[in-house]
Design a protein around this motif. Structure first.
Motif, PDB file in Angstrom:
ATOM      1  N   MET A   1      32.594  43.328  37.126  1.00 12.65           N
ATOM      2  CA  MET A   1      32.631  42.466  35.939  1.00 12.65           C
ATOM      3  C   MET A   1      31.298  42.543  35.212  1.00 12.65           C
ATOM      4  O   MET A   1      30.249  42.363  35.820  1.00 12.65           O
ATOM      5  CB  MET A   1      32.904  41.015  36.349  1.00 12.65           C
ATOM      6  N   ASP A 156      36.376  39.016  27.758  1.00 10.03           N
ATOM      7  CA  ASP A 156      35.461  38.256  28.606  1.00 10.03           C
ATOM      8  C   ASP A 156      36.018  36.873  28.917  1.00 10.03           C
ATOM      9  O   ASP A 156      35.775  36.321  29.998  1.00 10.03           O
ATOM     10  CB  ASP A 156      34.091  38.137  27.940  1.00 10.03           C
ATOM     11  N   ASP A 159      38.246  37.350  31.819  1.00  9.37           N
ATOM     12  CA  ASP A 159      37.404  37.505  33.009  1.00  9.37           C
ATOM     13  C   ASP A 159      36.926  36.139  33.516  1.00  9.37           C
ATOM     14  O   ASP A 159      36.993  35.841  34.711  1.00  9.37           O
ATOM     15  CB  ASP A 159      36.169  38.349  32.678  1.00  9.37           C
ATOM     16  N   GLU A 160      36.404  35.342  32.594  1.00  6.27           N
ATOM     17  CA  GLU A 160      35.841  34.051  33.002  1.00  6.27           C
ATOM     18  C   GLU A 160      36.922  33.134  33.558  1.00  6.27           C
ATOM     19  O   GLU A 160      36.706  32.431  34.560  1.00  6.27           O
ATOM     20  CB  GLU A 160      35.145  33.369  31.811  1.00  6.27           C
ATOM     21  N   GLN A 163      37.662  34.132  37.053  1.00  6.48           N
ATOM     22  CA  GLN A 163      36.557  33.775  37.932  1.00  6.48           C
ATOM     23  C   GLN A 163      36.584  32.283  38.263  1.00  6.48           C
ATOM     24  O   GLN A 163      36.424  31.889  39.423  1.00  6.48           O
ATOM     25  CB  GLN A 163      35.225  34.134  37.276  1.00  6.48           C
ATOM     26  N   GLY A 166      39.420  31.336  40.518  1.00  7.69           N
ATOM     27  CA  GLY A 166      39.084  31.708  41.876  1.00  7.69           C
ATOM     28  C   GLY A 166      38.157  30.708  42.546  1.00  7.69           C
ATOM     29  O   GLY A 166      38.343  30.358  43.719  1.00  7.69           O
ATOM     30  N   LEU A 167      37.167  30.208  41.805  1.00 10.95           N
ATOM     31  CA  LEU A 167      36.266  29.199  42.358  1.00 10.95           C
ATOM     32  C   LEU A 167      37.007  27.914  42.696  1.00 10.95           C
ATOM     33  O   LEU A 167      36.774  27.308  43.744  1.00 10.95           O
ATOM     34  CB  LEU A 167      35.145  28.899  41.356  1.00 10.95           C
ATOM     35  N   TRP A 199      43.977  43.911  33.816  1.00 12.97           N
ATOM     36  CA  TRP A 199      43.535  43.101  34.952  1.00 12.97           C
ATOM     37  C   TRP A 199      44.595  43.116  36.052  1.00 12.97           C
ATOM     38  O   TRP A 199      45.800  42.987  35.768  1.00 12.97           O
ATOM     39  CB  TRP A 199      43.297  41.647  34.527  1.00 12.97           C
ATOM     40  N   THR A 209      41.916  37.012  44.184  1.00 18.83           N
ATOM     41  CA  THR A 209      40.944  38.036  43.819  1.00 18.83           C
ATOM     42  C   THR A 209      41.455  38.779  42.590  1.00 18.83           C
ATOM     43  O   THR A 209      42.654  38.768  42.299  1.00 18.83           O
ATOM     44  CB  THR A 209      40.718  39.043  44.955  1.00 18.83           C
ATOM     45  N   TRP A 210      40.565  39.409  41.870  1.00 19.21           N
ATOM     46  CA  TRP A 210      40.968  40.147  40.679  1.00 19.21           C
ATOM     47  C   TRP A 210      39.978  41.249  40.386  1.00 19.21           C
ATOM     48  O   TRP A 210      38.836  41.228  40.847  1.00 19.21           O
ATOM     49  CB  TRP A 210      41.075  39.209  39.472  1.00 19.21           C
ATOM     50  N   ARG A 211      40.435  42.216  39.618  1.00 16.33           N
ATOM     51  CA  ARG A 211      39.583  43.304  39.182  1.00 16.33           C
ATOM     52  C   ARG A 211      40.178  43.912  37.918  1.00 16.33           C
ATOM     53  O   ARG A 211      41.358  43.780  37.643  1.00 16.33           O
ATOM     54  CB  ARG A 211      39.437  44.369  40.268  1.00 16.33           C
TER      55      ARG A 211
END
Length: 262
Positions: A1, A156, A159-160, A163, A166-167, A199, A209-211
């Motif tokens: 990322m 982005d 992405d955020e 993230q 996930g948190l 994604w 999880t991600w990528r």
């Protein structure tokens, strides 16, 4: 990322504030209900956004080590007069100027409290960029106006979102949105291949999880990048704006119902 540059976030906050001000001064009905935030009118949405910007300005400017009280946020509750587009516009403009100035003066590495446990001004520059990017979409929907967002910002923002989801999952602040071994894929159809605007999101025993990248999944959501962003934030239906669902639609709907970080 890969994050955007810190100055890019600051510039985008200023840009998004200017775009939201355009909605406020467009002649739109400030008392209109916001379809995507039905508890709010358009005015209440703008008051929320301006109040959040002012809250973050205080956090960053004071290098806060804990959350600040509402009474410590100057003019955080809005202008003196309600229902006045000109006053609301001026109040919002000031909020934008204050937070951008505080972020620029702090730089990307200043230690600042956050609810996510990421202690830095860089977290807040990114978070405010995407907070106002999505809420501006809410405002344009309420006002019946067009909406656009730069591709790098939209990517982005996804992405955020992943993230932060996930948190939240790691902290067990939400019901698991994706069972272990299940997966989903997002694919932007209007970007160049080198932008890697795809994604892959997978459920594991530990969480989500991600990528970035193209991988086969149980369900895929394809469409223009901006539409992907808004659908992932539950601002657009899955059948709208050029979107296409391939595979297990119920899995995607389950994710959308439960994936959150708020």
């Amino acid at each position: 990322m890969t994050l955007l540059a810190y100055d890019r976030y600051c510039d985008e906050i200023a840009h998004q504030v200017a775009e939201l001000r355009t909605v406020v001064t467009s002649g739109a009905d400030l008392s209109a209900k916001v379809p995507t935030c039905p508890d709010w009118t358009l005015e209440q949405l703008v008051l929320h956004m301006g109040g959040v910007l002012r809250w973050v300005e205080v956090l960053v400017r004071t290098r806060a080590e804990e959350d600040v009280r509402d009474e410590d946020i100057p003019r955080g509750d809005g202008p003196e007069t309600t229902g006045d587009a000109a006053e609301l516009d001026a109040w919002l403009a000031e909020a934008g100027e204050l937070v951008v100035r505080a972020l620029r003066e702090a730089g990307p590495d200043a230690k600042v409290w956050s609810w996510a446990g990421m202690l830095g001004s860089g977290f807040w520059a990114r978070r405010m960029t995407h907070e106002i990017t999505v809420h501006r979409a809410d405002a344009t929907l309420a006002a019946g106006l067009p909406y656009e967002v730069a591709p790098d910002v939209a990517a982005d923002a996804i992405d955020e979102w992943l993230q932060l989801v996930g948190l939240a999952g790691e902290r067990r602040e939400m019901e698991r949105p994706l069972a272990a071994g299940r997966s989903l894929h997002l694919h932007a159809t209007d970007t160049a291949p080198e932008s890697n605007a795809e994604w892959f999101v997978e459920g594991t025993e530990q969480g989500v999880t991600w990528r970035r990248g193209h991988e086969r999944a149980d369900v895929a959501l394809r469409g223009p990048l901006t539409s992907l962003l808004l659908a992932f934030y539950r601002r657009l239906p899955l059948d709208g704006s050029g979107l296409e669902v391939l595979g297990d639609r119920q899995l995607l709907e389950f994710w959308l119902e439960r994936a959150t970080f708020g």
